[in-house]
Design a protein around this motif. Structure first.
Motif, short mmCIF file in Angstrom:
data_model
loop_
_atom_site.label_atom_id
_atom_site.label_comp_id
_atom_site.label_asym_id
_atom_site.label_seq_id
_atom_site.Cartn_x
_atom_site.Cartn_y
_atom_site.Cartn_z
N UNK A 177 0.84 -1.19 0.00
CA UNK A 177 0.00 0.00 0.00
C UNK A 177 0.88 1.25 0.00
N UNK A 178 1.03 1.92 -1.13
CA UNK A 178 2.00 3.02 -1.23
C UNK A 178 1.59 4.28 -0.48
N UNK A 179 0.36 4.34 -0.01
CA UNK A 179 -0.09 5.52 0.74
C UNK A 179 0.32 5.46 2.21
N UNK A 180 0.87 4.31 2.63
CA UNK A 180 1.37 4.16 3.99
C UNK A 180 2.88 4.39 4.02
N UNK A 181 3.47 4.61 5.19
CA UNK A 181 4.93 4.71 5.27
C UNK A 181 5.58 3.45 4.70
N UNK A 182 6.84 3.59 4.30
CA UNK A 182 7.55 2.45 3.71
C UNK A 182 7.56 1.25 4.65
N UNK A 183 7.58 1.50 5.96
CA UNK A 183 7.50 0.43 6.96
C UNK A 183 6.27 0.67 7.83
N UNK A 184 5.10 0.27 7.37
CA UNK A 184 3.88 0.57 8.13
C UNK A 184 3.83 -0.08 9.51
N UNK A 185 4.56 -1.20 9.67
CA UNK A 185 4.56 -1.89 10.96
C UNK A 185 5.79 -1.54 11.79
N UNK A 186 6.39 -0.38 11.53
CA UNK A 186 7.65 -0.02 12.20
C UNK A 186 7.50 0.02 13.71
N UNK A 187 6.33 0.31 14.23
CA UNK A 187 6.16 0.41 15.68
C UNK A 187 5.68 -0.91 16.30
N UNK A 188 5.45 -1.93 15.49
CA UNK A 188 5.01 -3.22 16.01
C UNK A 188 6.21 -4.04 16.49
N UNK A 189 6.01 -4.89 17.46
CA UNK A 189 7.07 -5.76 17.96
C UNK A 189 7.51 -6.74 16.87
N UNK A 190 8.79 -6.79 16.53
CA UNK A 190 9.26 -7.75 15.52
C UNK A 190 8.94 -9.19 15.90
#
Length: 561
Positions: A357-370
């Protein structure tokens, strides 16, 4: 609540198994229908049914029309309808319920198949209120929240017990279970019209809406952005009924800081003024209050019953609230960017088959726990969802790479991006109490635009090139050839400061529902490096993640992974 809510309970006697408020019932009390929304072709449908012997009261409801259409045409009636609608029909003769939704998803509809009981409603929170429906979110729901939200996959309502009726689909419920049927989708066909014919057809499709509005005692107002879509609609509206209604006015949204910019020439508010002056129309500018937006950032979440982009929606609520006392009906240009492949995403390097989804940041899950992402196989889930969506795209043998890429991205935007925009606008305007008109969001226009080739959509190497030609007879050339601008300028905002404070409180709250599901180190880094003050995408994403935490508290969400 607006809309309808009901329950199908197979345990009850046949005559009492279906309950729904404000429903229409046939004379034999065998078929019941509930409906919300409106039809673009209501008069045409009603006339055809009247000629077939059906009678409608002057104050007849939309449910009455849906009931008659089903009785006359059967399940296929919905293929004749154009507009914004959701409906539920119970046919006691066949012991089955039909749930359905308009082709593009302007109206919402949710249900929960609990076996012996099926709650359904146009509002998610009404389905969640049923005691048989849990508030459980599994790994799939977390993947939707972290990687895709609030632009969720079609049919996914995040809660494991609840499904969304997909746009353009029917859900048939019988004692044997539920079955999804797609009654409409975009079909790829050769576009044989010349540029001139294409421009003429698009003009007629848009003016079909405008001509309906001029018959109203008070024509709808317009939210004017200064861009092509709203300006073009203003030109059409002014030509149609501007002289008959000299009091007609438009509205626009802006920020006070836009006036502080060194170079304002390309800012939207300047072009809004030029458009209003060109047509001799009064435009009322609404300055967004970011402090007030923060104070109301819970409202959008409560309307959706899901985490969402609170800041944008709180701002939308502000402008609609100003409009409501002056005009109960509002026109917006939503949908044009998606139908005519005009956003910057279509001009970026993007390979065929890329379903991100290009409308989201390049890493949309950046704040999620890996660790959480790995345990729920979130990346794999997202790829599978994207691949499934692209398998639905019909291609022509002669489609070259630019056209394949355009079709795939357009399909992605129409199926995942546009439904969120429609959902947020619909929920907010329903809450404020204004009716929304979106002439670009018409499945007949969407189908026609779908087959317009890239070289025509990008005519003269301009985004929306063909649409610019449609509006050229309504607008000055300077407006037609103006490059697309972004949202109003925001240099600094109390919203960012409030967001920082909220994030700090979250990091200190070990009892927060989201605490162990996020990468707290990444949030700490974002705050320490001042990212949210300079990167709007990351600011929006952090705001969204904090919305998830509040939502989990408010709805008592139970995570099972």
């Amino acid at each position: 609540m607006r809309g309808f809510a009901g329950v199908l309970d197979w345990k009850r006697e046949a005559a009492e198994s279906f309950t729904c408020q404000d429903a229409a019932v046939n004379a034999q009390r065998e078929v019941t229908a509930a409906a919300e929304g409106g039809l673009y072709n209501r008069n045409e449908i009603q006339n055809e049914l009247s000629n077939a012997g059906y009678r409608f009261a002057k104050n007849g409801t939309l449910a009455d029309l849906f009931l008659a259409a089903y009785l006359h045409w059967g399940d296929g009636f919905v293929e004749r309808f154009a507009g914004a609608f959701a409906f539920a029909i119970w046919d006691a003769r066949e012991q089955r319920m039909i749930l359905g939704r308009d082709q593009l998803g302007m109206k919402n509809l949710y249900y929960s198949d609990r076996g012996s009981v099926i709650p359904f409603a146009t509002e998610l929170k009404q389905v969640l209120a049923h005691p048989a429906v849990s508030r459980t979110v599994t790994g799939e729901g977390l993947a939707e929240l972290f990687l895709k939200g609030p632009y969720f996959s079609p049919g996914n309502a995040v809660f494991s017990d609840v499904r969304e009726v997909k746009p353009g689909h029917l859900v048939i419920c019988t004692t044997a279970g539920t079955k999804n049927i797609c009654y409409w989708n975009l079909q790829s066909l050769p576009h044989e019209d010349s540029l001139e014919q294409t421009v003429s057809t698009l003009d007629k499709l848009l003016n079909a809406h405008v001509s309906e509005w001029k018959e109203l005692p008070t024509p709808p107002t317009l939210i004017l952005s200064g861009g092509l879509d709203s300006s073009g609609l203003m030109g059409m509206m002014h030509r149609s009924f501007g002289q008959a209604h000299p009091e007609w006015k438009s509205f626009s949204g802006n920020t006070a800081e836009s006036y502080e910019a060194e170079d304002t020439e390309d800012l939207d508010f300047v072009w809004v003024r030029r458009m209003a002056e060109h047509f001799g129309v009064t435009n009322e500018e609404v300055l967004y209050d970011f402090a007030a937006a923060w104070e109301r950032n819970d409202l959008p979440r409560h309307l959706h019953a899901l985490p969402t982009q609170a800041k944008f929606e709180a701002m939308l609520h502000q402008i609609y609230s100003v409009i409501k006392p002056q005009n109960p009906c509002v026109v917006i240009g939503e949908g044009a960017d998606e139908l005519f492949a005009s956003t910057h995403h279509f001009y970026s390097e993007r390979r065929v088959g890329d379903a991100s989804q290009p409308w989201l940041p390049e890493q949309p899950a950046i704040y999620a726990s890996p660790d959480v992402l790995r345990s729920i196989r979130a990346e794999e889930y997202a790829r599978e969802q994207g691949a499934a969506l692209f398998r639905e795209v019909s291609l022509l043998p002669g489609d070259d790479e630019p056209n394949v890429r355009m079709r795939q991205l357009t399909y992605l935007m129409i199926k995942e991006y546009l439904p969120y925009l429609l959902r947020r606008n619909g929920l907010i305007t329903d809450d404020v109490g204004v009716r929304l008109q979106m002439p670009f969001v018409d499945h007949r226009l969407a189908q026609y635009a779908w087959n317009i080739p890239w070289e025509m959509k990008n005519y003269r190497n301009q985004p929306k090139g063909v649409l610019r030609q449609v509006f050229r007879s309504y607008l000055p050339d300077a407006v037609i050839d103006r490059k697309k601008s972004n949202q109003p300028v925001v240099f600094k905002s109390p919203y960012a400061q409030k967001l920082r404070q909220a994030a700090e409180r979250f990091l200190q709250d070990r009892n927060a529902p989201l605490y162990d599901l996020v990468d707290r180190g990444q949030i700490r880094k974002t705050l320490d490096e001042g990212v949210i003050e300079r990167d709007k995408l990351m600011r929006w994403r952090l705001d969204y993640y904090l919305q998830i935490d509040h939502w989990m508290r408010e709805y008592g969400v139970e995570v099972k992974i």
